[in-house]
Design an enzyme around this catalytic site. Structure first.
Site, PDB file in Angstrom:
ATOM      1  N   ASP A  85       0.875  -1.166   0.000  1.00 37.63           N
ATOM      2  CA  ASP A  85       0.000   0.000   0.000  1.00 37.63           C
ATOM      3  C   ASP A  85       0.918   1.224   0.000  1.00 37.63           C
ATOM      4  OD1 ASP A  85      -2.385   1.610   0.386  1.00 37.63           O
ATOM      5  OD2 ASP A  85      -1.631   1.918   2.421  1.00 37.63           O
ATOM      6  N   ASP A 141      -1.298  -0.664   5.996  1.00 41.88           N
ATOM      7  CA  ASP A 141      -1.572  -0.176   7.350  1.00 41.88           C
ATOM      8  C   ASP A 141      -2.981   0.359   7.526  1.00 41.88           C
ATOM      9  OD1 ASP A 141      -1.368   2.200   5.913  1.00 41.88           O
ATOM     10  OD2 ASP A 141      -0.660   3.293   7.672  1.00 41.88           O
ATOM     11  N   ASP A 201      -6.966  -1.577   3.789  1.00 43.19           N
ATOM     12  CA  ASP A 201      -6.066  -2.669   3.432  1.00 43.19           C
ATOM     13  C   ASP A 201      -6.487  -3.990   4.060  1.00 43.19           C
ATOM     14  OD1 ASP A 201      -4.410  -0.872   2.063  1.00 43.19           O
ATOM     15  OD2 ASP A 201      -3.396  -0.320   3.921  1.00 43.19           O
TER      16      ASP A 201
END
Length: 783
Positions: free
Chosen positions: A479, A673, A677
């Site tokens: 991410d 995080d 996600d």
């Protein structure tokens, strides 16, 4: 005097959270009074995450208990105890860990109780201790018995060697026979203590398992050694035939040495958890309106104010109400560099206050602290066995009956060829060489030592299976926000009308907001030494922005700060040049905050992320390990192109959480995080969550990175690959050793003593190879 009393009473307030008085109170939307911003923030956190009632297992009467076990010699023993407990009336579930020497039980309290379960384990020939009882110090007791047994075995070995030498070198004479008879009786006398001290526990467990039709390693050793002893006693009584007292005692002694080595290896396994738990203080100094009080940490509640002096460890997770200084967080993160903390920062239990004096408002105590959760994760990791461990357990369970069958065949064949004495010795050799000790040690010991090493470097693995899967990964997806980029966001650009104190006005309003973008603007203003003004009114509009009014004589209208949609909703005119600049910033990947008053948008602030300092280096390291990399982000396509250019790896932009999940391929790791996600972290082969991530991300992840450092990722991949390499080496050795050893033993080429030596040598090889994981360099030790 009356006036003074009146004024004091009117100006003094009591904090609704910690109970201290204050002359300058803060209030929330409901009118609750707080003495400081930390108390106000903690109160909000407690409201968002109220204590949840404990939910029992499937039935109302279900209870859980962990028994501490003793006397287990290999994974076959753990399998036996587990199977028998599962079949015990009232037991819903039973998991037994050979490495931890514990049994985790779920039972119906209306049918059975902990004392009956303890009695059930003891009936199997093993020791069991309840949680409220002092555990039997098996290690110290065993070592004492081993020393005494060693002296007796040495006596038998010296005497036996002398008698064998007399026969080999032709020193047999009628005159020396009475002396030989005396020493043979002495061998019997000295072998009895060895059988009682070292052999009796094996005998108990061996017969218990044999009577239940589930033989294990105890059964093999019991049959072998006590058969040799019984045959020797018979030959001594009838006056002819070989005596094997020294063989029987030496076998038990060698097997006991192997057990001692395993106990030492197991003791090192719990080092990480014990180190963690021992560093959390037992007492804390609670700040009250009268004086500080020392209380037990177990009696603390969220919201209490705790004082931490220089050199002390923080007993709770909390927010700093007053004080500043350096804190050593190496216990949790593995990072030795001190971190500076100030008022309003969050601190964690177990970390060390190096030089400051803090007052902390507790947000979590006991098992709810970060340290407590890490301990729970490490504990759960042992119970969440990997597929490879479960396969090895099944093989170990099958090895015992196979060994008995082979020994029986060997006895029948050699009894027919050379007589009962030779048949018994060959069968004994087969039993010893076929013991699955090395097979049972090969996998769990290596994996647990790897978990410990990971914890010391700041990575918490939720199971040993995560290591096994991580070693197979050939693709890693990241991410972007908060993972490859550095949080918090920072102000990159400002466009404003001249002469209207734009930054002072915007920062003064945003100082009342909790939004991350607002905090970034305030921090930027503070670096410019801009004085902030307290708003006369303030209203937050979720997902839109804020509206406020400042006590400024030449600015009587409402100030609106937030999105372009909010500007339009409030009827503020958007100047063409500001609109153009905003679009250009968005294309460059910046987040744009608008601000306006008096019917017009007066300026914009562009905020963005910066690439982590270590990100590019980590990308190079991962690529050098043959991994394919990519970025999955919800940012706009333009921002995605900019990040692709900056990082040099493919970036897939404008993805929803579901689309992120669908982009993941087989054997792919996901590093993230944010709450969006969660699905991708759960769907990946291995999910890794950054320490500052949300609770959802941490729950979905297989690995939690306590240290905010991407260098942990290539280090973890190296650790997993090294761990699985040693597991395969150990398993390969154990299988080859058993196959070759059994063939040699059944061919009559191995004496029982040499079989025992080979068994111990195999266990030593597997244990020492696994213990090499302790030398795997920590992240800080890498060159």
């Amino acid at each position: 005097m009356q006036l003074t009393n009146y004024q004091t009473a009117k100006l003094t307030f009591t904090c609704s959270l910690c109970g201290l008085t204050t002359l300058h109170p803060l209030t929330n939307g409901r009118g609750d009074v707080f003495c400081c911003p930390s108390c106000k923030e903690v109160s909000a956190l407690l409201e968002e995450s109220p204590a949840k009632p404990t939910i029992l297992a499937n039935e109302a009467d279900a209870e859980n208990i962990t028994l501490t076990l003793g006397g287990m010699w290999c994974s076959s023993c753990a399998w036996l105890v587990s199977e028998q407990l599962k079949r015990t009336k009232g037991v819903m579930d039973a998991e037994v860990s050979f490495i931890q020497q514990q049994a985790n039980l779920t039972f119906d309290s209306a049918i059975t109780n902990p004392k009956l379960l303890k009695k059930r384990v003891r009936s199997l020939g093993y020791q069991a201790t309840l949680p409220n009882e002092k555990p039997h110090d098996e290690e110290e007791s065993f070592f004492t018995r081993l020393l005494i047994g060693g002296v007796m075995v040495l006596h038998d070995l010296i005497v036996g060697t002398g008698i064998y030498a007399r026969e080999v070198f032709g020193w047999v004479t009628p005159e020396s026979q009475p002396l030989v008879d005396f020493f043979q009786v002495m061998m019997l006398v000295t072998s009895i203590p060895v059988l009682l001290l070292l052999g009796l526990p094996i005998l108990r467990a061996g017969f218990a398992s044999l009577l239940r039709g589930q033989p294990n390693i105890h059964t093999l050793i019991t049959i072998g050694t006590f058969s040799a002893f019984g045959l020797s006693v018979y030959h001594l009584i009838v006056g002819h035939g070989g005596l094997y007292f020294d063989t029987a005692t030496m076998l038990i002694f060698l097997v006991s040495i192997g057990r001692w080595l395993e106990m030492q290896a197991h003791a090192s396994n719990n080092k990480a958890v014990m180190k963690l738990l021992e560093q959390i203080p037992n007492t804390a100094n609670v700040v009250t309106s009268e004086m500080d009080k020392t209380v037990k940490v177990a009696d603390l509640k969220p919201g209490m104010r705790v004082r931490i002096r220089p050199g002390e460890r923080f007993p709770v997770d909390g927010l700093i109400a007053t004080g500043e200084g350096d804190v050593d967080e190496s216990l949790l993160t593995g990072e030795p560099k001190p971190v500076s903390y100030h008022e309003g920062d969050a601190v964690k239990a177990g970390t060390i206050n190096l030089d400051g004096s803090f007052e902390v408002i507790a947000t979590a105590v006991g098992e709810s602290t970060t340290a407590g959760q890490i301990g729970r994760l490490l504990h759960e990791a042992l119970w969440a066995r990997s597929p490879l461990e479960r396969l090895v357990d099944k093989l170990s369970a099958w090895m015992t009956p196979i060994a008995l069958a082979l020994a029986t065949i060997a006895f029948l064949v050699w009894n027919y060829v050379s007589g009962i004495e030779t048949g018994l010795l060959v069968a004994l050799s087969v039993l010893l060489i076929a013991c699955p000790c090395a097979l049972g040690l090969a996998t769990p010991l290596t994996l647990w030592l790897s978990l410990e090493r990971a914890a010391e470097s700041g990575a918490i693995l939720r199971s040993t299976a995560a290591l096994e899967r991580l070693a197979k990964v050939d693709k890693v997806f990241f991410d972007k926000t908060g993972t490859l980029s550095q949080l918090p966001m920072k102000v990159h650009e400002i466009k404003e009308e001249k002469g209207n104190n734009f930054l002072q006005i915007v920062a003064s309003v945003e100082n009342e907001s909790e939004h991350p973008l607002a905090k970034a603007i305030v921090e930027f203003a503070k670096t410019k030494n801009i004085e902030l003004i307290k708003p006369a009114s303030f209203k937050a509009l979720p997902a839109l922005g804020v509206i406020a009014q400042l006590p400024i004589s030449n600015l009587q209208s409402l100030i609106t700060i937030g999105s372009a949609r909010l500007m339009s909703a409030e009827g503020l005119e958007m100047p063409h040049n500001i609109d153009q600049q905003a679009e250009a910033w968005k294309e460059a990947g910046l987040v744009v905050v608008y601000a306006g008053w008096a019917g017009k948008v007066r300026g914009i602030v562009g905020l963005g992320e910066t690439v982590r300092a270590e990100a590019k280096g980590v990308i190079v390291e991962l690529q050098s390990r043959g991994l394919n990399l990519g970025v999955l982000t919800g940012d706009e396509a333009g921002a995605g192109k900019r990040w692709q250019s900056a990082l040099g790896i493919p970036v897939q932009a404008a993805l929803t959480p579901d689309e992120k999940m669908n982009r993941l391929a087989e054997n792919a790791a996901m590093v993230g995080d944010g709450i969006n996600d969660g699905p991708a972290l759960a769907a990946a082969t291995v999910g890794l969550a950054m320490n500052h991530g949300t609770d959802v991300a941490r729950t979905a992840a297989d690995i939690v990175l306590m240290r905010d450092d991407l260098n942990l990722i290539p280090w973890l991949i190296d650790l997993s690959r090294e761990s699985m390499k040693r597991v395969k080496q150990n398993l390969g050795w154990a299988v080859i050793y058993n196959l070759v050893g059994v063939i040699l033993a059944m061919a009559g080429l191995l004496q029982p003593v040499f079989s025992a030596f080979a068994m111990i040598a195999s266990s030593i090889f597997v244990t020492s190879n696994a213990m090499k994981m302790n030398k795997f360099p920590l992240l800080n030790e890498k060159d």
